[in-house]
Design a protein around this motif. Structure first.
Motif, PDB file in Angstrom:
ATOM      1  N   GLY A 117       3.635  -8.564   2.630  1.00 18.16           N
ATOM      2  CA  GLY A 117       3.492  -9.866   3.265  1.00 18.16           C
ATOM      3  C   GLY A 117       2.740 -10.849   2.389  1.00 18.16           C
ATOM      4  O   GLY A 117       3.089 -12.034   2.313  1.00 18.16           O
ATOM      5  N   ILE A 118       1.692 -10.347   1.705  1.00 18.00           N
ATOM      6  CA  ILE A 118       0.923 -11.213   0.798  1.00 18.00           C
ATOM      7  C   ILE A 118       1.822 -11.748  -0.314  1.00 18.00           C
ATOM      8  O   ILE A 118       1.796 -12.945  -0.631  1.00 18.00           O
ATOM      9  CB  ILE A 118      -0.266 -10.423   0.194  1.00 18.00           C
ATOM     10  CG1 ILE A 118      -1.267 -10.056   1.288  1.00 18.00           C
ATOM     11  CG2 ILE A 118      -0.953 -11.241  -0.901  1.00 18.00           C
ATOM     12  CD1 ILE A 118      -2.308  -9.055   0.844  1.00 18.00           C
ATOM     13  N   ALA A 119       2.643 -10.874  -0.912  1.00 20.45           N
ATOM     14  CA  ALA A 119       3.512 -11.278  -2.019  1.00 20.45           C
ATOM     15  C   ALA A 119       4.544 -12.312  -1.560  1.00 20.45           C
ATOM     16  O   ALA A 119       4.771 -13.326  -2.234  1.00 20.45           O
ATOM     17  CB  ALA A 119       4.213 -10.059  -2.604  1.00 20.45           C
ATOM     18  N   LEU A 120       5.174 -12.082  -0.405  1.00 20.25           N
ATOM     19  CA  LEU A 120       6.196 -13.012   0.087  1.00 20.25           C
ATOM     20  C   LEU A 120       5.582 -14.348   0.489  1.00 20.25           C
ATOM     21  O   LEU A 120       6.165 -15.412   0.240  1.00 20.25           O
ATOM     22  CB  LEU A 120       6.943 -12.389   1.266  1.00 20.25           C
ATOM     23  CG  LEU A 120       7.889 -11.238   0.906  1.00 20.25           C
ATOM     24  CD1 LEU A 120       8.390 -10.532   2.162  1.00 20.25           C
ATOM     25  CD2 LEU A 120       9.074 -11.760   0.087  1.00 20.25           C
TER      26      LEU A 120
ATOM     27  N   TRP B 288       9.934  -9.366   7.133  1.00 22.17           N
ATOM     28  CA  TRP B 288       9.011  -8.320   6.675  1.00 22.17           C
ATOM     29  C   TRP B 288       7.923  -8.065   7.721  1.00 22.17           C
ATOM     30  O   TRP B 288       7.612  -6.908   8.032  1.00 22.17           O
ATOM     31  CB  TRP B 288       8.386  -8.714   5.344  1.00 22.17           C
ATOM     32  CG  TRP B 288       7.317  -7.749   4.889  1.00 22.17           C
ATOM     33  CD1 TRP B 288       5.974  -7.829   5.126  1.00 22.17           C
ATOM     34  CD2 TRP B 288       7.515  -6.538   4.150  1.00 22.17           C
ATOM     35  NE1 TRP B 288       5.319  -6.765   4.568  1.00 22.17           N
ATOM     36  CE2 TRP B 288       6.244  -5.953   3.963  1.00 22.17           C
ATOM     37  CE3 TRP B 288       8.638  -5.914   3.612  1.00 22.17           C
ATOM     38  CZ2 TRP B 288       6.062  -4.765   3.276  1.00 22.17           C
ATOM     39  CZ3 TRP B 288       8.457  -4.721   2.920  1.00 22.17           C
ATOM     40  CH2 TRP B 288       7.185  -4.160   2.765  1.00 22.17           C
ATOM     41  N   GLU B 289       7.378  -9.136   8.271  1.00 24.68           N
ATOM     42  CA  GLU B 289       6.325  -8.974   9.269  1.00 24.68           C
ATOM     43  C   GLU B 289       6.856  -8.287  10.521  1.00 24.68           C
ATOM     44  O   GLU B 289       6.169  -7.481  11.155  1.00 24.68           O
ATOM     45  CB  GLU B 289       5.699 -10.336   9.618  1.00 24.68           C
ATOM     46  CG  GLU B 289       4.923 -10.975   8.480  1.00 24.68           C
ATOM     47  CD  GLU B 289       3.837 -10.077   7.928  1.00 24.68           C
ATOM     48  OE1 GLU B 289       2.931  -9.680   8.699  1.00 24.68           O
ATOM     49  OE2 GLU B 289       3.880  -9.739   6.727  1.00 24.68           O
ATOM     50  N   ARG B 290       8.097  -8.611  10.896  1.00 21.58           N
ATOM     51  CA  ARG B 290       8.710  -7.942  12.047  1.00 21.58           C
ATOM     52  C   ARG B 290       8.890  -6.439  11.757  1.00 21.58           C
ATOM     53  O   ARG B 290       8.667  -5.598  12.640  1.00 21.58           O
ATOM     54  CB  ARG B 290      10.050  -8.594  12.378  1.00 21.58           C
ATOM     55  CG  ARG B 290      10.732  -7.995  13.612  1.00 21.58           C
ATOM     56  CD  ARG B 290      12.009  -8.742  13.936  1.00 21.58           C
ATOM     57  NE  ARG B 290      11.728 -10.083  14.366  1.00 21.58           N
ATOM     58  CZ  ARG B 290      11.392 -10.413  15.621  1.00 21.58           C
ATOM     59  NH1 ARG B 290      11.264  -9.479  16.541  1.00 21.58           N
ATOM     60  NH2 ARG B 290      11.169 -11.662  15.947  1.00 21.58           N
ATOM     61  N   ARG B 291       9.290  -6.133  10.521  1.00 25.80           N
ATOM     62  CA  ARG B 291       9.446  -4.734  10.123  1.00 25.80           C
ATOM     63  C   ARG B 291       8.105  -4.016  10.185  1.00 25.80           C
ATOM     64  O   ARG B 291       8.022  -2.864  10.669  1.00 25.80           O
ATOM     65  CB  ARG B 291      10.026  -4.668   8.706  1.00 25.80           C
ATOM     66  CG  ARG B 291      10.099  -3.265   8.099  1.00 25.80           C
ATOM     67  CD  ARG B 291      10.715  -3.342   6.695  1.00 25.80           C
ATOM     68  NE  ARG B 291      10.704  -2.045   6.019  1.00 25.80           N
ATOM     69  CZ  ARG B 291       9.693  -1.606   5.279  1.00 25.80           C
ATOM     70  NH1 ARG B 291       8.596  -2.350   5.129  1.00 25.80           N
ATOM     71  NH2 ARG B 291       9.764  -0.422   4.685  1.00 25.80           N
TER      72      ARG B 291
ATOM     73  N   HIS C 299       5.624  -4.777  12.045  1.00 24.18           N
ATOM     74  CA  HIS C 299       5.262  -4.661  13.453  1.00 24.18           C
ATOM     75  C   HIS C 299       5.974  -3.463  14.094  1.00 24.18           C
ATOM     76  O   HIS C 299       5.349  -2.682  14.835  1.00 24.18           O
ATOM     77  CB  HIS C 299       5.627  -5.950  14.190  1.00 24.18           C
ATOM     78  CG  HIS C 299       5.384  -5.901  15.673  1.00 24.18           C
ATOM     79  ND1 HIS C 299       4.127  -5.998  16.221  1.00 24.18           N
ATOM     80  CD2 HIS C 299       6.251  -5.755  16.720  1.00 24.18           C
ATOM     81  CE1 HIS C 299       4.214  -5.915  17.537  1.00 24.18           C
ATOM     82  NE2 HIS C 299       5.488  -5.770  17.877  1.00 24.18           N
ATOM     83  N   ASP C 300       7.248  -3.331  13.815  1.00 24.27           N
ATOM     84  CA  ASP C 300       8.032  -2.233  14.400  1.00 24.27           C
ATOM     85  C   ASP C 300       7.537  -0.873  13.910  1.00 24.27           C
ATOM     86  O   ASP C 300       7.605   0.114  14.649  1.00 24.27           O
ATOM     87  CB  ASP C 300       9.515  -2.405  14.058  1.00 24.27           C
ATOM     88  CG  ASP C 300      10.133  -3.617  14.739  1.00 24.27           C
ATOM     89  OD1 ASP C 300       9.549  -4.092  15.748  1.00 24.27           O
ATOM     90  OD2 ASP C 300      11.176  -4.111  14.257  1.00 24.27           O
ATOM     91  N   ARG C 301       7.063  -0.843  12.666  1.00 23.16           N
ATOM     92  CA  ARG C 301       6.562   0.417  12.098  1.00 23.16           C
ATOM     93  C   ARG C 301       5.086   0.656  12.421  1.00 23.16           C
ATOM     94  O   ARG C 301       4.499   1.637  11.984  1.00 23.16           O
ATOM     95  CB  ARG C 301       6.741   0.414  10.578  1.00 23.16           C
ATOM     96  CG  ARG C 301       8.184   0.329  10.106  1.00 23.16           C
ATOM     97  CD  ARG C 301       8.238   0.143   8.598  1.00 23.16           C
ATOM     98  NE  ARG C 301       7.576   1.237   7.889  1.00 23.16           N
ATOM     99  CZ  ARG C 301       7.151   1.164   6.626  1.00 23.16           C
ATOM    100  NH1 ARG C 301       7.303   0.036   5.945  1.00 23.16           N
ATOM    101  NH2 ARG C 301       6.598   2.212   6.061  1.00 23.16           N
ATOM    102  N   LYS C 302       4.479  -0.319  13.160  1.00 20.78           N
ATOM    103  CA  LYS C 302       3.042  -0.273  13.462  1.00 20.78           C
ATOM    104  C   LYS C 302       2.209  -0.218  12.184  1.00 20.78           C
ATOM    105  O   LYS C 302       1.190   0.484  12.096  1.00 20.78           O
ATOM    106  CB  LYS C 302       2.710   0.906  14.376  1.00 20.78           C
ATOM    107  CG  LYS C 302       3.445   0.871  15.720  1.00 20.78           C
ATOM    108  CD  LYS C 302       2.924   1.924  16.659  1.00 20.78           C
ATOM    109  CE  LYS C 302       3.718   1.962  17.950  1.00 20.78           C
ATOM    110  NZ  LYS C 302       3.947   0.655  18.577  1.00 20.78           N
ATOM    111  N   ALA C 303       2.695  -0.928  11.174  1.00 14.68           N
ATOM    112  CA  ALA C 303       2.002  -1.029   9.885  1.00 14.68           C
ATOM    113  C   ALA C 303       1.186  -2.329   9.854  1.00 14.68           C
ATOM    114  O   ALA C 303       1.362  -3.204  10.707  1.00 14.68           O
ATOM    115  CB  ALA C 303       3.027  -1.007   8.750  1.00 14.68           C
ATOM    116  N   PRO C 304       0.284  -2.499   8.864  1.00 15.85           N
ATOM    117  CA  PRO C 304      -0.526  -3.718   8.783  1.00 15.85           C
ATOM    118  C   PRO C 304       0.345  -4.980   8.679  1.00 15.85           C
ATOM    119  O   PRO C 304       1.345  -4.997   7.974  1.00 15.85           O
ATOM    120  CB  PRO C 304      -1.344  -3.510   7.505  1.00 15.85           C
ATOM    121  CG  PRO C 304      -1.382  -2.037   7.313  1.00 15.85           C
ATOM    122  CD  PRO C 304      -0.073  -1.529   7.815  1.00 15.85           C
ATOM    123  N   GLU C 305      -0.062  -6.035   9.392  1.00 14.79           N
ATOM    124  CA  GLU C 305       0.666  -7.308   9.380  1.00 14.79           C
ATOM    125  C   GLU C 305      -0.252  -8.412   8.860  1.00 14.79           C
ATOM    126  O   GLU C 305      -1.371  -8.570   9.355  1.00 14.79           O
ATOM    127  CB  GLU C 305       1.132  -7.675  10.786  1.00 14.79           C
ATOM    128  CG  GLU C 305       2.025  -6.653  11.457  1.00 14.79           C
ATOM    129  CD  GLU C 305       2.207  -6.952  12.928  1.00 14.79           C
ATOM    130  OE1 GLU C 305       2.830  -7.988  13.263  1.00 14.79           O
ATOM    131  OE2 GLU C 305       1.718  -6.164  13.757  1.00 14.79           O
TER     132      GLU C 305
END
Length: 498
Positions: free
Chosen positions: A218-221, A262-265, A267-273
């Motif tokens: 997310g930072i890179a994008l 990417w942020e939605r992905r 979120h779905d994976r319960k990864a850092p947003e």
């Protein structure tokens, strides 16, 4: 962990046993915060001197300001998370050290390229230390003392905005050891050393959360999206607006869309947003964030070109230039002192009243500039700067309050941090747009044979039009935001402005 300072649990403070050195520790952190805020305002009065001594182009001068703000904006969220992972005290100390070292590099800069890179590093240092200040303060103080503690942040911001232009102009006028503008950066070094020594002794060690991670994708994008907008806006004029500038601007859209996916992905994976999906689905938050970015995009660019107008156009010294704009800072400072008494008035109304005051003040200021002759009457500008500053100060706190009012408590921290970052992105974008308008008009009118002073007055008048368009968009955004449930505006305290 520091043996001289007790650890504080990462959740909340025990109100019956608060950290005993909390007020002195807060003063130390406020010193670093003040140093960062001061550096934002102190540089503007030095820009003409920088350009003259280093032989910089207009776009290079823009990077001195915009580069700092841009790196600061991009670093706020990830470095805030880094403090959670590695320990807020340690990251704060590291940020102060990096900021101080970068300030030394700025002061030693032999050319403009060196200075721009040093300013990027300085912005990174500020992004490392700033999020930790608010987070540590939140944990040091029991709930009943937090209002008093956080009020000092607004006071610090007001003092920095008032003293920055004066201190910058005074240091340049002193010309210490024949260093010219360099002491405006070198002054940070002793302040940084004092902060590190006292901070290591007084600031409590907060237990880290090593399981947390950053959203590097997310930072890179996000960085690519913003870079594709800012870079061509600043550099396009110097290269004659070749095709690649427009290609970069167009690429910002797919990068922005990719960021959303990417942020939605994540979120779905319960990864850092980096920016939680819940916030992107919040209509008021999205509109309010765009409104905040637009609102804060107006001032940095204006003060950059106003310094050029006064010093290069009318030959004022940096100190005279700084003193001319002080009434604006005084207005913001006074408004911050009385803002508590306006709490019974709806945030939406306060934002509208504040923005209208700014529009009137800037409009009358523009009329004054359009009628200026061979000599400028700085006292004639005083009431309009004061009125604009009062309006700005009245609008800031309720604007943050309005944006965060409908954010659920579980998203309040992320929403506040993201809003601060979006605010800084708006500042960088405004610098690029307003400077492009001003310097392009300067070159066009100079080529047409217009006299020097008139060229600068015309360029400043044209640059101010962007501000009026931005304020109109802010008013439309305020009116389009939905009314929140009564009482929900208390979910989050408005943040102090960087």
């Amino acid at each position: 962990m520091d043996a001289k300072t007790p650890a504080i649990p990462p959740t909340s403070v025990d109100a019956t046993h608060p950290y005993p050195k909390r007020w002195t520790a807060l003063m130390v952190m406020m010193l670093a915060n003040f140093m960062n805020l001061l550096d934002v305002t102190i540089v503007n009065v030095a820009l003409p001197s920088l350009q003259s001594e280093l032989g910089a182009t207009s776009s290079q001068i823009e990077w001195v300001v915009a580069g700092y703000v841009l790196v600061f904006a991009l670093g706020l969220l990830p470095f805030g998370r880094l403090g959670d992972v590695r320990g807020k005290k340690q990251v704060f100390i590291a940020g102060v050290a990096a900021f101080s070292l970068a300030s030394l590099l700025c002061g030693l800069a032999p050319d403009i390229g060196w200075l721009v890179v040093a300013r990027l590093l300085q912005g990174m240092g500020a992004a490392v230390m700033t999020p930790q200040v608010l987070a540590i303060a939140q944990m040091m103080f029991p709930p009943k003392e937090r209002a008093a503690a956080f009020s000092l942040f607004g006071l610090s911001a007001g003092l920095a905005s008032v003293s920055g232009p004066i201190l910058g102009g005074w240091l340049i006028a002193l010309n210490l050891f024949d260093l010219g503008w360099r002491p405006i950066f070198l002054i940070n070094i002793p302040v940084g050393i004092i902060t590190i020594l006292l901070g290591w002794r007084l600031i409590p060690a907060l237990a880290p959360k090593p399981g947390l991670k950053n959203d590097f994708g997310g930072i890179a994008l996000a960085a690519l999206t913003i870079f594709c907008v800012i870079f061509p806006l600043i550099e396009g004029r110097g290269f004659g607006w070749p095709a690649w500038c427009f290609v970069m601007l167009a690429m910002a859209l797919p990068f922005g869309i990719a960021f959303g996916f990417w942020e939605r992905r994540q979120h779905d994976r319960k990864a850092p947003e980096l920016l939680p999906v819940a916030l992107m689905k919040n209509r008021n938050y999205v509109i309010g964030s765009l409104m905040t970015a637009t609102f804060f995009s107006t001032l940095p660019g204006f003060f950059l070109i106003f310094a050029m107008f006064l010093q290069q156009g009318y030959g004022l010294t940096p100190l005279q230039s700084g003193l001319t704009t002080v009434p604006f800072s005084v207005g913001i400072f006074v408004a911050s002192l009385i803002s508590g008494r306006l709490g019974s008035i709806a945030p939406r109304v306060r934002v509208i009243v504040g923005v209208v005051m700014v529009v009137i003040g800037m409009g009358l200021l523009r009329m004054e500039i359009q009628t200026v002759g061979e000599n400028i009457d700085r006292m004639a500008l005083l009431p309009w700067f004061l009125l604009s500053g009062l309006g700005m100060g009245i609008a800031i706190a309720p604007m943050f309050q309005l944006v965060l009012a409908g954010v659920p408590p579980q998203d309040a921290g992320g929403g506040s941090g993201a809003l601060q970052a979006i605010q800084q992105v708006g500042s960088a974008l405004g610098i690029a747009i307003v400077s492009e308008i001003f310097f392009s008009d300067l070159a066009r009118n100079a080529a047409a044979g217009m006299s020097g002073k008139q060229v600068y007055a015309e360029g400043l008048s044209l640059g101010l039009i962007y501000n009026f368009v931005a304020y109109a968009l802010v008013l439309i955004a305020v009116l389009s935001m939905r009314t929140v449930t009564p009482g929900s505006e208390k979910l989050e305290r408005p943040l102090p402005i960087e």
